[in-house]
Motif scaffolding. Structure first.
Motif, PDB file in Angstrom:
ATOM      1  N   THR A 177       0.051  13.385  -8.741  1.00  0.00           N
ATOM      2  CA  THR A 177      -0.998  13.295  -9.760  1.00  0.00           C
ATOM      3  C   THR A 177      -2.285  12.631  -9.277  1.00  0.00           C
ATOM      4  O   THR A 177      -3.296  12.669  -9.969  1.00  0.00           O
ATOM      5  N   HIS A 178      -2.263  11.968  -8.121  1.00  0.00           N
ATOM      6  CA  HIS A 178      -3.399  11.155  -7.706  1.00  0.00           C
ATOM      7  C   HIS A 178      -3.863  11.470  -6.281  1.00  0.00           C
ATOM      8  O   HIS A 178      -3.094  11.980  -5.476  1.00  0.00           O
ATOM      9  N   GLU A 179      -5.099  11.063  -6.022  1.00  0.00           N
ATOM     10  CA  GLU A 179      -5.563  11.013  -4.639  1.00  0.00           C
ATOM     11  C   GLU A 179      -4.912   9.781  -4.009  1.00  0.00           C
ATOM     12  O   GLU A 179      -5.064   8.674  -4.526  1.00  0.00           O
ATOM     13  N   CYS A 180      -4.159   9.970  -2.932  1.00  0.00           N
ATOM     14  CA  CYS A 180      -3.383   8.859  -2.365  1.00  0.00           C
ATOM     15  C   CYS A 180      -3.701   8.622  -0.900  1.00  0.00           C
ATOM     16  O   CYS A 180      -3.875   9.575  -0.131  1.00  0.00           O
ATOM     17  N   ILE A 181      -3.733   7.343  -0.548  1.00  0.00           N
ATOM     18  CA  ILE A 181      -3.963   6.945   0.843  1.00  0.00           C
ATOM     19  C   ILE A 181      -2.797   6.046   1.254  1.00  0.00           C
ATOM     20  O   ILE A 181      -2.591   4.986   0.650  1.00  0.00           O
ATOM     21  N   TYR A 182      -2.011   6.493   2.228  1.00  0.00           N
ATOM     22  CA  TYR A 182      -0.833   5.738   2.653  1.00  0.00           C
ATOM     23  C   TYR A 182      -0.971   5.343   4.124  1.00  0.00           C
ATOM     24  O   TYR A 182      -1.175   6.184   4.995  1.00  0.00           O
ATOM     25  N   CYS A 183      -0.885   4.052   4.332  1.00  0.00           N
ATOM     26  CA  CYS A 183      -1.270   3.475   5.613  1.00  0.00           C
ATOM     27  C   CYS A 183      -0.062   2.871   6.329  1.00  0.00           C
ATOM     28  O   CYS A 183       0.820   2.302   5.692  1.00  0.00           O
ATOM     29  N   VAL A 184      -0.055   2.984   7.642  1.00  0.00           N
ATOM     30  CA  VAL A 184       0.922   2.249   8.458  1.00  0.00           C
ATOM     31  C   VAL A 184       0.161   1.014   8.951  1.00  0.00           C
ATOM     32  O   VAL A 184      -0.781   1.133   9.747  1.00  0.00           O
ATOM     33  N   VAL A 185       0.530  -0.151   8.432  1.00  0.00           N
ATOM     34  CA  VAL A 185      -0.344  -1.319   8.618  1.00  0.00           C
ATOM     35  C   VAL A 185      -0.026  -2.048   9.931  1.00  0.00           C
ATOM     36  O   VAL A 185       0.574  -3.111   9.954  1.00  0.00           O
ATOM     37  N   ASP A 186      -0.540  -1.461  11.013  1.00  0.00           N
ATOM     38  CA  ASP A 186      -0.256  -2.051  12.335  1.00  0.00           C
ATOM     39  C   ASP A 186      -0.999  -3.368  12.567  1.00  0.00           C
ATOM     40  O   ASP A 186      -0.519  -4.230  13.312  1.00  0.00           O
ATOM     41  N   LEU A 187      -2.162  -3.541  11.942  1.00  0.00           N
ATOM     42  CA  LEU A 187      -2.863  -4.828  12.095  1.00  0.00           C
ATOM     43  C   LEU A 187      -2.039  -5.947  11.456  1.00  0.00           C
ATOM     44  O   LEU A 187      -1.976  -7.060  11.972  1.00  0.00           O
ATOM     45  N   HIS A 188      -1.417  -5.635  10.335  1.00  0.00           N
ATOM     46  CA  HIS A 188      -0.555  -6.644   9.699  1.00  0.00           C
ATOM     47  C   HIS A 188       0.658  -6.962  10.579  1.00  0.00           C
ATOM     48  O   HIS A 188       1.117  -8.096  10.633  1.00  0.00           O
ATOM     49  N   ALA A 189       1.178  -5.923  11.258  1.00  0.00           N
ATOM     50  CA  ALA A 189       2.397  -6.123  12.057  1.00  0.00           C
ATOM     51  C   ALA A 189       2.201  -7.207  13.117  1.00  0.00           C
ATOM     52  O   ALA A 189       3.097  -8.008  13.369  1.00  0.00           O
TER      53      ALA A 189
END
Ligand code: TYM
Length: 352
Positions: A35-47
């Protein structure tokens, strides 16, 4: 200004994803993608806020990307990318380091848990982690953030940062064309489903986590049928001689409550129905949990087996995963760069 509804969320590439990640977040991500525009991130900076072996990190980034897709994210529809490739995340995080107050970060329970007793030795990045998370979301002016319950406090901080930034720079934000002086929306946490907090299989009072030393405490998306069966068989229960007869009684028995919640989430049913299943199978013996655990194993293998097979297939072609990430990064950059330029103008930087 009314912001367009936009979804952002992410997971850390620190080891294999587990059932908590899947039920607490991924299931909602897939739903919202419809239903939405979605952006899914692999957060390597957080890792890298805690030490990561560089070779393993590369592999983990690809594996988490593969897990996203294998679980049902469509990288053509949603944007799937890794955080380090879009400079706006780190740039906005720095600005937010200067907006957020020490007192706010001092209250973050996750830092306290992760840093443990040796706080002096924790990285500065681990401390500033929630500011980067706020930047992830707000770099896209995202309005909805599907996460598990453990991220709630971080999202409250993101809301506080958005509000303080809007207040601090109101005049310049209006000048930049935002009539109501609001550059950043208040992102809404989306914490739904029967398993927003999946607990350890060894201890019903601790959440299922990648950092728990015992692998028996969690079901990983990469576990095969035998491993899943063994982990569920050995999952801690209790010594009571009868199953809980209602939801209140269930609540008082954390390990059983957790297993029933996991069953309900995997079977796509309610906790009441899960409890009824436990009651109905409790006579099968030898223990009152034997029949229930068998049914739980079946539904877990049925749901997770195909995901694991697809992760393995996708990992066979790392170049294709890299292509997907490159495409996602370009699309993410196209949204974040103009917003970041507005931030730079508003803060008073000269752009060249
Ligand atoms: P991470 O990588 O620890 O977890 C990814 C997602 O899984 C959820 N989760 C759980 N849900 C239920 N039960 C559990 N036992 C469980 N364990 C993990 C988490 O709530 C999360 O939704 N800081 C985030 C990553 C992040 C992020 C963001 C999320 C970075 N930037 C921006 C949203 C928006 C984290 O460490 O998640």
């Amino acid at each position: 200004m009314a912001f367009k509804e936009r979804v952002f969320s992410g997971m850390q590439p620190t080891g294999s994803l587990h059932l908590g990640n899947y039920l607490g977040a991924m299931v909602q991500w897939i739903e919202m993608q419809k239903t939405h525009e979605c952006i899914y991130c692999v957060v390597d900076l957080h890792a890298i806020t805690v030490w990561q072996d560089p070779k393993e990190l590369k592999n983990a980034i690809r594996q988490v990307t593969a897990a996203y897709i294998a679980s049902g994210l469509d990288p053509k529809k949603s944007i799937v990318f890794n955080q380090s490739q879009v400079a706006a995340h780190a740039e906005l995080a720095w600005v937010f380091n200067c907006v957020a107050r020490l007192g706010w970060l001092n209250r973050m329970t996750q830092f306290k848990e992760k840093a443990g007793k040796d706080r002096e030795n924790a990285s500065v990045g681990l401390y500033a982690y929630p500011n980067l998370m706020a930047a992830d979301i707000l770099a896209y002016q995202a309005t909805h953030v599907p996460v598990g319950e453990d991220q709630k406090q971080h999202l409250e901080l993101a809301r506080d940062i958005a509000q303080k930034f809007n207040n601090d720079f109101r005049e310049q934000i209006v000048e930049a064309g935002y009539e109501d002086g609001i550059l950043f929306p208040q992102p809404e946490p989306v914490i739904t489903g029967p398993a927003t907090r999946v607990m350890s299989l060894r201890d019903g009072t601790k959440k299922m986590s990648k950092s728990e030393p015992s692998d028996m405490s969690r079901i990983n998306l990469m576990d095969d049928t035998d491993v899943i069966a063994d982990k569920i068989k050995r999952a801690k229960t209790d010594m009571e001689s009868a199953p809980p007869s209602n939801l209140d009684e269930l609540k008082a028995r954390p390990e059983i409550d957790n297993l029933v919640g996991i069953y309900a989430a995997l079977a796509g049913t309610s906790k009441e129905a899960g409890l009824q299943m436990l009651i109905d199978t409790s006579k099968e013996g030898p223990s009152i949990f034997t029949g229930f655990k068998k049914a739980l194993t079946e539904v877990a293998v049925e749901k997770l087996g195909p995901i694991r097979a697809e992760i393995v297939r996708l990992m066979g072609d790392p170049a294709e995963i890299d292509r997907i990430l490159a495409d996602g990064s370009a699309r993410a950059r196209a949204i974040a760069t103009p917003i970041m330029n507005q931030v730079k103008d508003v803060v008073g930087f000269v752009r060249s």
